[in-house]
Design a protein around this motif. Structure first.
Motif, PDB file in Angstrom:
ATOM      1  N   ARG A 141       0.834  -1.197   0.000  1.00 20.04           N
ATOM      2  CA  ARG A 141       0.000   0.000   0.000  1.00 20.04           C
ATOM      3  C   ARG A 141       0.878   1.259   0.000  1.00 20.04           C
ATOM      4  NH1 ARG A 141      -2.753  -1.296   4.359  1.00 20.04           N
ATOM      5  NH2 ARG A 141      -4.367  -2.465   3.263  1.00 20.04           N
ATOM      6  N   GLU A 142       1.933   1.241   0.799  1.00 23.96           N
ATOM      7  CA  GLU A 142       2.822   2.403   0.891  1.00 23.96           C
ATOM      8  C   GLU A 142       3.551   2.653  -0.429  1.00 23.96           C
ATOM      9  OE1 GLU A 142       5.221   1.314   4.206  1.00 23.96           O
ATOM     10  OE2 GLU A 142       3.768   2.061   5.704  1.00 23.96           O
ATOM     11  N   VAL A 143       3.965   1.576  -1.103  1.00 24.85           N
ATOM     12  CA  VAL A 143       4.651   1.732  -2.389  1.00 24.85           C
ATOM     13  C   VAL A 143       3.696   2.332  -3.422  1.00 24.85           C
ATOM     14  CG1 VAL A 143       5.737   0.501  -4.307  1.00 24.85           C
ATOM     15  CG2 VAL A 143       6.302  -0.122  -1.950  1.00 24.85           C
ATOM     16  N   LEU A 144       2.465   1.829  -3.468  1.00 22.99           N
ATOM     17  CA  LEU A 144       1.493   2.344  -4.434  1.00 22.99           C
ATOM     18  C   LEU A 144       1.149   3.803  -4.145  1.00 22.99           C
ATOM     19  CD1 LEU A 144      -0.826  -0.787  -4.652  1.00 22.99           C
ATOM     20  CD2 LEU A 144       0.621   0.104  -6.489  1.00 22.99           C
ATOM     21  N   ARG A 145       0.998   4.150  -2.885  1.00 23.45           N
ATOM     22  CA  ARG A 145       0.706   5.551  -2.540  1.00 23.45           C
ATOM     23  C   ARG A 145       1.871   6.454  -2.913  1.00 23.45           C
ATOM     24  NH1 ARG A 145      -2.154   4.193   3.258  1.00 23.45           N
ATOM     25  NH2 ARG A 145      -4.279   3.897   2.443  1.00 23.45           N
ATOM     26  N   SER A 150       4.043  10.667  -6.392  1.00 23.58           N
ATOM     27  CA  SER A 150       5.107  11.102  -7.304  1.00 23.58           C
ATOM     28  C   SER A 150       4.594  11.362  -8.715  1.00 23.58           C
ATOM     29  CB  SER A 150       6.218  10.046  -7.359  1.00 23.58           C
ATOM     30  OG  SER A 150       5.756   8.862  -8.000  1.00 23.58           O
ATOM     31  N   GLY A 151       3.350  10.980  -8.988  1.00 24.92           N
ATOM     32  CA  GLY A 151       2.787  11.164 -10.322  1.00 24.92           C
ATOM     33  C   GLY A 151       3.055  10.011 -11.269  1.00 24.92           C
ATOM     34  N   GLU A 152       3.727   8.953 -10.774  1.00 24.38           N
ATOM     35  CA  GLU A 152       3.990   7.787 -11.623  1.00 24.38           C
ATOM     36  C   GLU A 152       2.726   6.977 -11.870  1.00 24.38           C
ATOM     37  OE1 GLU A 152       7.719   5.518 -10.682  1.00 24.38           O
ATOM     38  OE2 GLU A 152       7.745   6.896  -8.966  1.00 24.38           O
ATOM     39  N   LEU A 153       1.846   6.958 -10.880  1.00 20.94           N
ATOM     40  CA  LEU A 153       0.609   6.191 -10.977  1.00 20.94           C
ATOM     41  C   LEU A 153      -0.586   7.138 -10.992  1.00 20.94           C
ATOM     42  CD1 LEU A 153       1.388   3.308  -8.438  1.00 20.94           C
ATOM     43  CD2 LEU A 153       1.870   3.403 -10.895  1.00 20.94           C
ATOM     44  N   ARG A 154      -1.695   6.643 -11.487  1.00 13.49           N
ATOM     45  CA  ARG A 154      -2.898   7.457 -11.638  1.00 13.49           C
ATOM     46  C   ARG A 154      -3.362   8.046 -10.315  1.00 13.49           C
ATOM     47  NH1 ARG A 154      -6.783   3.155 -14.331  1.00 13.49           N
ATOM     48  NH2 ARG A 154      -8.254   4.464 -13.178  1.00 13.49           N
ATOM     49  N   GLU A 189       7.824 -10.151 -12.252  1.00 11.64           N
ATOM     50  CA  GLU A 189       8.056  -9.034 -13.173  1.00 11.64           C
ATOM     51  C   GLU A 189       6.961  -8.937 -14.219  1.00 11.64           C
ATOM     52  OE1 GLU A 189      12.074  -8.379 -14.657  1.00 11.64           O
ATOM     53  OE2 GLU A 189      12.755  -9.969 -13.324  1.00 11.64           O
ATOM     54  N   ARG A 190       6.530 -10.075 -14.745  1.00 12.82           N
ATOM     55  CA  ARG A 190       5.490 -10.067 -15.774  1.00 12.82           C
ATOM     56  C   ARG A 190       4.166  -9.558 -15.214  1.00 12.82           C
ATOM     57  NH1 ARG A 190       5.031 -15.633 -18.768  1.00 12.82           N
ATOM     58  NH2 ARG A 190       3.619 -14.358 -20.042  1.00 12.82           N
ATOM     59  N   VAL A 191       3.846  -9.985 -13.987  1.00 13.15           N
ATOM     60  CA  VAL A 191       2.609  -9.528 -13.358  1.00 13.15           C
ATOM     61  C   VAL A 191       2.657  -8.025 -13.122  1.00 13.15           C
ATOM     62  CG1 VAL A 191       1.248  -9.611 -11.227  1.00 13.15           C
ATOM     63  CG2 VAL A 191       2.033 -11.736 -12.284  1.00 13.15           C
ATOM     64  N   VAL A 192       3.745  -7.553 -12.522  1.00 11.99           N
ATOM     65  CA  VAL A 192       3.861  -6.117 -12.216  1.00 11.99           C
ATOM     66  C   VAL A 192       3.815  -5.288 -13.485  1.00 11.99           C
ATOM     67  CG1 VAL A 192       5.413  -4.325 -11.330  1.00 11.99           C
ATOM     68  CG2 VAL A 192       5.060  -6.438 -10.027  1.00 11.99           C
ATOM     69  N   ASP A 193       4.571  -5.675 -14.499  1.00 14.22           N
ATOM     70  CA  ASP A 193       4.593  -4.888 -15.738  1.00 14.22           C
ATOM     71  C   ASP A 193       3.225  -4.873 -16.412  1.00 14.22           C
ATOM     72  OD1 ASP A 193       7.238  -4.219 -15.408  1.00 14.22           O
ATOM     73  OD2 ASP A 193       8.003  -5.844 -16.661  1.00 14.22           O
ATOM     74  N   SER A 194       2.525  -5.994 -16.375  1.00 12.60           N
ATOM     75  CA  SER A 194       1.198  -6.051 -16.995  1.00 12.60           C
ATOM     76  C   SER A 194       0.201  -5.168 -16.252  1.00 12.60           C
ATOM     77  CB  SER A 194       0.687  -7.492 -17.028  1.00 12.60           C
ATOM     78  OG  SER A 194       1.504  -8.305 -17.846  1.00 12.60           O
ATOM     79  N   VAL A 195       0.217  -5.248 -14.924  1.00 10.11           N
ATOM     80  CA  VAL A 195      -0.726  -4.460 -14.137  1.00 10.11           C
ATOM     81  C   VAL A 195      -0.392  -2.966 -14.208  1.00 10.11           C
ATOM     82  CG1 VAL A 195      -1.627  -4.036 -11.806  1.00 10.11           C
ATOM     83  CG2 VAL A 195      -1.253  -6.393 -12.596  1.00 10.11           C
ATOM     84  N   LEU A 196       0.910  -2.645 -14.206  1.00  9.45           N
ATOM     85  CA  LEU A 196       1.291  -1.231 -14.257  1.00  9.45           C
ATOM     86  C   LEU A 196       0.831  -0.539 -15.532  1.00  9.45           C
ATOM     87  CD1 LEU A 196       4.895  -1.034 -12.715  1.00  9.45           C
ATOM     88  CD2 LEU A 196       2.749  -0.175 -11.758  1.00  9.45           C
ATOM     89  N   GLU A 197       0.631  -1.300 -16.582  1.00  8.06           N
ATOM     90  CA  GLU A 197       0.111  -0.694 -17.822  1.00  8.06           C
ATOM     91  C   GLU A 197      -1.209   0.004 -17.570  1.00  8.06           C
ATOM     92  OE1 GLU A 197       1.315  -0.312 -21.016  1.00  8.06           O
ATOM     93  OE2 GLU A 197       3.161  -0.821 -19.960  1.00  8.06           O
ATOM     94  N   GLY A 198      -1.993  -0.521 -16.669  1.00  8.80           N
ATOM     95  CA  GLY A 198      -3.280   0.093 -16.363  1.00  8.80           C
ATOM     96  C   GLY A 198      -3.236   1.066 -15.213  1.00  8.80           C
ATOM     97  N   LEU A 199      -2.130   1.051 -14.438  1.00  7.91           N
ATOM     98  CA  LEU A 199      -2.046   1.903 -13.263  1.00  7.91           C
ATOM     99  C   LEU A 199      -1.274   3.200 -13.489  1.00  7.91           C
ATOM    100  CD1 LEU A 199      -1.249  -0.680 -10.410  1.00  7.91           C
ATOM    101  CD2 LEU A 199      -3.451  -0.057 -11.407  1.00  7.91           C
ATOM    102  N   ARG A 200      -0.447   3.217 -14.532  1.00  7.83           N
ATOM    103  CA  ARG A 200       0.395   4.384 -14.758  1.00  7.83           C
ATOM    104  C   ARG A 200      -0.415   5.614 -15.117  1.00  7.83           C
ATOM    105  NH1 ARG A 200       4.251   0.710 -17.312  1.00  7.83           N
ATOM    106  NH2 ARG A 200       6.071   0.524 -15.942  1.00  7.83           N
ATOM    107  N   ALA A 201       0.115   6.777 -14.687  1.00 10.68           N
ATOM    108  CA  ALA A 201      -0.527   8.044 -15.045  1.00 10.68           C
ATOM    109  C   ALA A 201      -0.437   8.243 -16.547  1.00 10.68           C
ATOM    110  CB  ALA A 201       0.189   9.181 -14.317  1.00 10.68           C
ATOM    111  N   ARG A 202      -1.495   8.781 -17.128  1.00  9.95           N
ATOM    112  CA  ARG A 202      -1.538   9.021 -18.585  1.00  9.95           C
ATOM    113  C   ARG A 202      -1.208  10.472 -18.888  1.00  9.95           C
ATOM    114  NH1 ARG A 202      -1.134   3.916 -20.317  1.00  9.95           N
ATOM    115  NH2 ARG A 202      -2.763   2.591 -19.441  1.00  9.95           N
TER     116      ARG A 202
END
Length: 202
Positions: A141-145, A150-154, A189-202
């Motif tokens: 939770r802390e990493v995602l927050r 930082s603006g990396e995630l939505r 790595e595959r799970v994180v990279d796949s999920v981050l595609e939907g979580l990253r800020a656009r």
């Protein structure tokens, strides 16, 4: 389950030093009995004491009851969660996702799947599981927050749903061995990279 806190954390009164060897023997006896097929309900302080070679009073001097002892034993089984370095959201998530369902103790493969039905049947055992797993969720939770800040995630990221999306695939693969052709060495790595595609800020 009225007592979820180990008496190992409570202040001790002056007196004879506590035996680390006895502590280890009691924890190991608890895990051995669970690995051999004992259910949480059937597991007794008497059986643990007999396996550890100690008296029941020795256990009760250290733990307030079976629930507190189980908490410490299962924490031992899970091991210490990895600590994110804090430099990269992706790398920290790969580290934490890689720890989901991973246990260095071989007894975990026999114990953890057997706990699932008991956790589902008993509100007390469900709470025990939640208390054990929450510190690991807190790290993710802390990493995602941090990524949101930082603006990396939505900015509108649903943190709790994101954790489920990241943890679920590893858990089902490692606990149920869902797909034998998935390479677990690179799966985090595959799970994180796949999920981050939907979580990253656009």
């Amino acid at each position: 389950m009225s007592d979820m806190t180990s008496t190992a954390d409570a202040p001790r009164s002056p007196g004879r030093p506590r035996s680390v060897r006895a502590d280890e023997a009691i924890i190991e006896a608890t895990l051995d009995l669970l690995a051999e097929g004992s259910t949480i309900e059937a597991l007794s302080i008497e059986a643990i004491a007999a396996r550890a070679g100690v008296g029941k009073a020795t256990i009760y001097r250290r733990w307030s009851g079976k629930d507190a002892l189980l908490m410490d034993a299962l924490r031992r089984l899970k091991g210490v969660p990895p600590q994110p370095a804090g430099h990269s959201v992706r790398d920290d998530l790969v580290l934490l996702v890689g720890a989901v369902g991973h246990n260095v103790d071989p007894r975990a493969a026999r114990i953890m799947p057997c706990l699932v039905p008991e956790v589902n049947r008993s509100p007390d055992h469900f709470q025990l599981y939640q208390n054990i797993i929450e510190p690991r969720r807190k790290l993710m939770r802390e990493v995602l927050r941090r990524g949101v800040d930082s603006g990396e995630l939505r900015a509108d990221l649903d943190i709790e749903l994101a954790m489920a999306l990241l943890s679920g695939p590893m858990l089902i693969q490692r606990v149920l061995r869902w797909h034998p052709e998935l390479d677990e060495r690179i799966l985090p790595e595959r799970v994180v990279d796949s999920v981050l595609e939907g979580l990253r800020a656009r």
